[in-house]
Scaffold this active site. Sequence first.
Site, PDB file in Angstrom:
ATOM      1  CB  CYS A 169      21.043  67.856  38.478  1.00 51.89           C
ATOM      2  SG  CYS A 169      20.608  68.502  37.381  1.00 51.89           S
ATOM      3  CD  GLU A 172       6.099  44.830  49.823  1.00 51.08           C
ATOM      4  OE1 GLU A 172       4.802  43.646  50.140  1.00 51.08           O
ATOM      5  OE2 GLU A 172       6.896  43.533  50.212  1.00 51.08           O
ATOM      6  CE1 TYR A 215      20.317  71.238  44.892  1.00 51.48           C
ATOM      7  CE2 TYR A 215      19.108  72.706  45.903  1.00 51.48           C
ATOM      8  CZ  TYR A 215      20.108  72.488  44.617  1.00 51.48           C
ATOM      9  OH  TYR A 215      19.638  73.357  43.378  1.00 51.48           O
ATOM     10  CG  HIS A 230       5.905  40.153  48.728  1.00 49.39           C
ATOM     11  ND1 HIS A 230       6.561  41.333  49.591  1.00 49.39           N
ATOM     12  CD2 HIS A 230       6.843  39.000  49.152  1.00 49.39           C
ATOM     13  CE1 HIS A 230       7.400  40.540  51.016  1.00 49.39           C
ATOM     14  NE2 HIS A 230       7.037  39.453  50.100  1.00 49.39           N
ATOM     15  CB  CYS A 277      20.862  70.796  34.942  1.00 50.03           C
ATOM     16  SG  CYS A 277      19.921  69.052  35.542  1.00 50.03           S
ATOM     17  CE  LYS A 300      23.376  66.004  43.070  1.00 52.46           C
ATOM     18  NZ  LYS A 300      22.199  67.165  42.762  1.00 52.46           N
TER      19      LYS A 300
END
Length: 448
Positions: free
Chosen positions: A48, A442, A178, A437, A43, A51
């Site tokens: 990850c 939301e 992925y 908002h 990782c 990346k």
Amino acid sequence: MADYDFDLFVIGAGSGGVRAARVSAGYGAKVAIAEEYRVGGTCVIRGCVPKKLLVYGAHFAEDLHDAKRFGWEVETPTFNWATLRDNVLADVDRLNKAYTETLDNNKVTTFLERATIAGPHEVKLASGKTVTAKVILIATGGWPVIPDFPGAEHGVTSNEVFHLDSLPKRVVIAGGGYIANEFAGIFHSLGSSVTLVNRSDTILRGYDEQIRDRLLQISMTKGIQYRFNCHFESIEKKEDGSLLASFCDHDPVEADLVLFAIGRRPNVEGLGLDQVGITITPHGAIPVDAHNKTNVDSIYAVGDVTDRVQLTPVAIREGHAFADTLFGDNPRTVDYDTIPSAVFSQPPLAGVGLTEAQARNKLGSIKVYSSDFRPMKNVLAGRNERSLYKMIVDATSDRVVGLHMIGPDAPEILQAAAIAVKAGLTKADFDATVALHPSMAEELVLMK
């Protein structure tokens, strides 16, 4: 434990191994860890983290283009691969140092060399030294699968892709998971022509069908080429250094880079498992019980090498639970139910809980709520790309059993929403929450 050199010897200094070593040492155990490459694991070093930094860098292509609609006069931008590459690798160096210091600060003895199992309580180091430990923990992670066909040696994997000398103009990516889709987005945004080749007709198996179909639609609109049910026949390297990828029943493709992202296998080769009779699954993984113990009482395993859930946060939890159980007098196991996950594609997608298909098969009676919208930023930017949020509800109990989304910042939004799904909240609980908002998030409390 005086009969052994160490109370615990960890093979592999990735996320799971480092967590197990650090926590065990914190409980007073005498701990050693061995790592043949760099402290931090897949990782941190070649997965990850670097990346995600490439994803950030690639996304500036769209941001700089959209900025003009927001009043910013941006001169024609240029991109320098070497600058991004070197800065990413420098950050990897920083993290490698930080992980090493964490082990040192917790008085963990670190051996920067390969270690293999020589006996139920023995570890042999590459230097030839043999050390003993009451408990051995295997945390060697996974390794990219390389296909077997003529010329496959001309391709690279996710291990090497961070070190490219230059940005390839034409990229062929093998895979539909992925890693393949994330690098397709990265290279396309940075200006490469990208062809994704998949052996089946489905990308991102395990994710909600509508969400992954939306990513495919957006990616194809952007110009990423897809070839489904396509198998490699050979790769030929030409005199100019370019590659010719040939396929069964498909036209060949010229490329400057072929990236294999067809899966990862448990990293157990040459580890010495046969020396102690540790069994492995047909896929090469080390089976363990709920407390991470193998079929040999003194040997345990955590992380991708067990092939339970190949996610860094899961490996960390397994390593922590192992330490708590064996050295913290607090036996516990990891809960693998309702684990959120994300794909850092462009746009990113994320999901937690049951997909619509899984929920129909498991629960029978469900309700599906969705919001298909164009984010405010995309509207002003003149970008037609639409986001899609889905909520899967058990019709009998009103409990939300799945959330799935694709759109800007989807992983960031889902992490908080995953808490609600894990807690078993209902659709009524979501409806009773006042919307924040204006935001994309939301939509989670406004679905009807």
